[in-house]
Design a protein around this motif. Sequence first.
Motif, PDB file in Angstrom:
ATOM      1  N   SER A 300      39.511  30.432  47.564  1.00  0.00           N
ATOM      2  CA  SER A 300      39.775  31.716  46.926  1.00  0.00           C
ATOM      3  C   SER A 300      38.481  32.420  46.537  1.00  0.00           C
ATOM      4  N   CYS A 303      36.802  33.752  49.675  1.00  0.00           N
ATOM      5  CA  CYS A 303      37.512  34.945  50.165  1.00  0.00           C
ATOM      6  C   CYS A 303      37.160  36.159  49.320  1.00  0.00           C
ATOM      7  N   ASN A 306      33.660  37.288  50.161  1.00  0.00           N
ATOM      8  CA  ASN A 306      33.685  37.933  51.483  1.00  0.00           C
ATOM      9  C   ASN A 306      34.201  39.370  51.385  1.00  0.00           C
ATOM     10  N   CYS A 362      38.275  37.858  56.462  1.00  0.00           N
ATOM     11  CA  CYS A 362      37.642  37.270  55.274  1.00  0.00           C
ATOM     12  C   CYS A 362      38.375  36.013  54.830  1.00  0.00           C
ATOM     13  N   GLY A 363      39.685  36.052  54.833  1.00  0.00           N
ATOM     14  CA  GLY A 363      40.471  34.902  54.422  1.00  0.00           C
ATOM     15  C   GLY A 363      40.387  33.755  55.400  1.00  0.00           C
ATOM     16  N   ALA A 366      37.112  31.941  54.987  1.00  0.00           N
ATOM     17  CA  ALA A 366      37.109  31.084  53.807  1.00  0.00           C
ATOM     18  C   ALA A 366      37.915  29.812  54.042  1.00  0.00           C
ATOM     19  N   VAL A 374      45.708  29.073  55.095  1.00  0.00           N
ATOM     20  CA  VAL A 374      45.815  30.379  54.452  1.00  0.00           C
ATOM     21  C   VAL A 374      47.020  31.134  54.981  1.00  0.00           C
TER      22      VAL A 374
END
Length: 533
Positions: A300, A303, A306, A362-363, A366, A374
């Motif tokens: 988290s 992310c 990012n 971005c997620g 991460a 995710v």
Amino acid sequence: MTKTIDVKSEPKELTENKQNNMKTETKTTKGKSKENLDNDDKTKRNNDNNNNNTTDQTLIDSKKKPLSQDIKSDAKTTTTNDTKNTDQTSDVQKHYNRDVWFVTSSSAKAKIASRTKQLEKISAEILANPDVAHEEKEIHRYLCGLLAKLDCTVHSSYIHPTAFKAEFKPNSKTNVTVGLICEYDAVKGFGHSKGNNLSTEATIATFLGIREAMKADSRLLGTVIILGTPASEESSGKIRMLKEGAFNDMDALFAVHPSNYDSLCPKFYCSQKIRVNFFGISRHIDCLNVSPGENACEASVLCYTNALALSAQVQPRCQIHCIIKRCGDVDYLVPKKTELVFSVRAPTLHELDSINKRIVDCGEAAALATRTRVEFHFPDDDMHCSVNHNSVLAKVFKDEAKKLGITFKTNTTTAANNNDNDSDIIYRTTDLGNVSHKVPLIYPAFAIGCPEAADTYVHSRQFSTAVAKVDAQKYTIKAATALAMTVIRYLLDDSIRQNAKKLFDSDFQALNKCLIKTVEQKVVNNTDKKNEK
């Protein structure tokens, strides 16, 4: 020159006499000058008026005639003298009898002006109950009771527990329905920083004017629907009501809202709320050195950082805001699941979609770095379109506002796809944007004239203070009066309704990419992607 006279509702003998006169007139006009023809026309009209016993043109008698006899079948027959009338009737007399307009408009203005104290109490009542989304029980009960006393058929708990539908239909002959909206939820921690107390007051004032106009002249036909739309600040209440068909019966929707400046067609952001969940392994911190990785909390944070880097790369007019909503309960346990919530805003859906895809990147980055899973969720109820103001209706409102001393930054009324020049400052978001792709509408902003609001923005604490000032009342009444006049002209004038609908249909096709789309829940699983590779 041949003259056309409507003979459908006249006695047979009178019709035959007029037809004979027409034949004679056609033969004799060929050799006459234009001046003589005009004189003959005036004489003929005087004779017709005598034959029909219509010498008394007072407002009282004009109410007794059916509206169909007053409507002019061709705008070209407007005389030279008619075009020199005052601004109050010059725009409307081409399509309908000016006596009807005078009676209805003057009655509406007088009614609104005589109820300013009562209208101010409505604003005060909303301010005294700053209930947030889904909890607007007190003001919901108050407004339902108020509208019931104003001859409306009220459906409380309509679709939503704190929503309502109030319908005013004084005549069953009408087939035109106009809509008004009430917004009454507050912003958590900021009160009524959007000014919903004034916008709802303006809506009730507008309705009072329309109701009085219909009582003053029965030839003004129409149905008025007032929707109470809760949760506009948080949960997009109008989108849910839109899906349930609350706006299906409306031919047009009219609303105004307070601001720190006057804007005819303010531009609104498109927006999307994105929920991102990371899934890892829950463990005690004593075990972190034994089995590192798969840490949802670390995912988290990555992310989030990012997204911060991404926000520096997008256009300045776009916005990315994020909070880590859920990241464990106690400090000595690594959570199994964490949650982030993104709020993305952009002027167009194309730009919005582009940013959304990069947030997914971005997620995923991460999750890849932390060996977690995710998921991305794009709730369709939390996607707002920009407002598509109807320029035909906007022009009518602009004309009426000008008579009351309200001026806008630019003279343009080209509002399709929000291309109006007074929209250089992009406004906030609203769930009314989605409704604007279902129903032709206008949503002008009016300055409340308070020094506290001049140098601030809507949703600020300073604006929350300004909307409670007495100084804001006169500007709210002006905006409501202009809106009532706009609705009355819409109900009276066939050409306004037809042109507004025609423009809306063309906008619907041109803005096909901007229409409300059902966004399916999007789940991205990194493990599945690796297996596919």
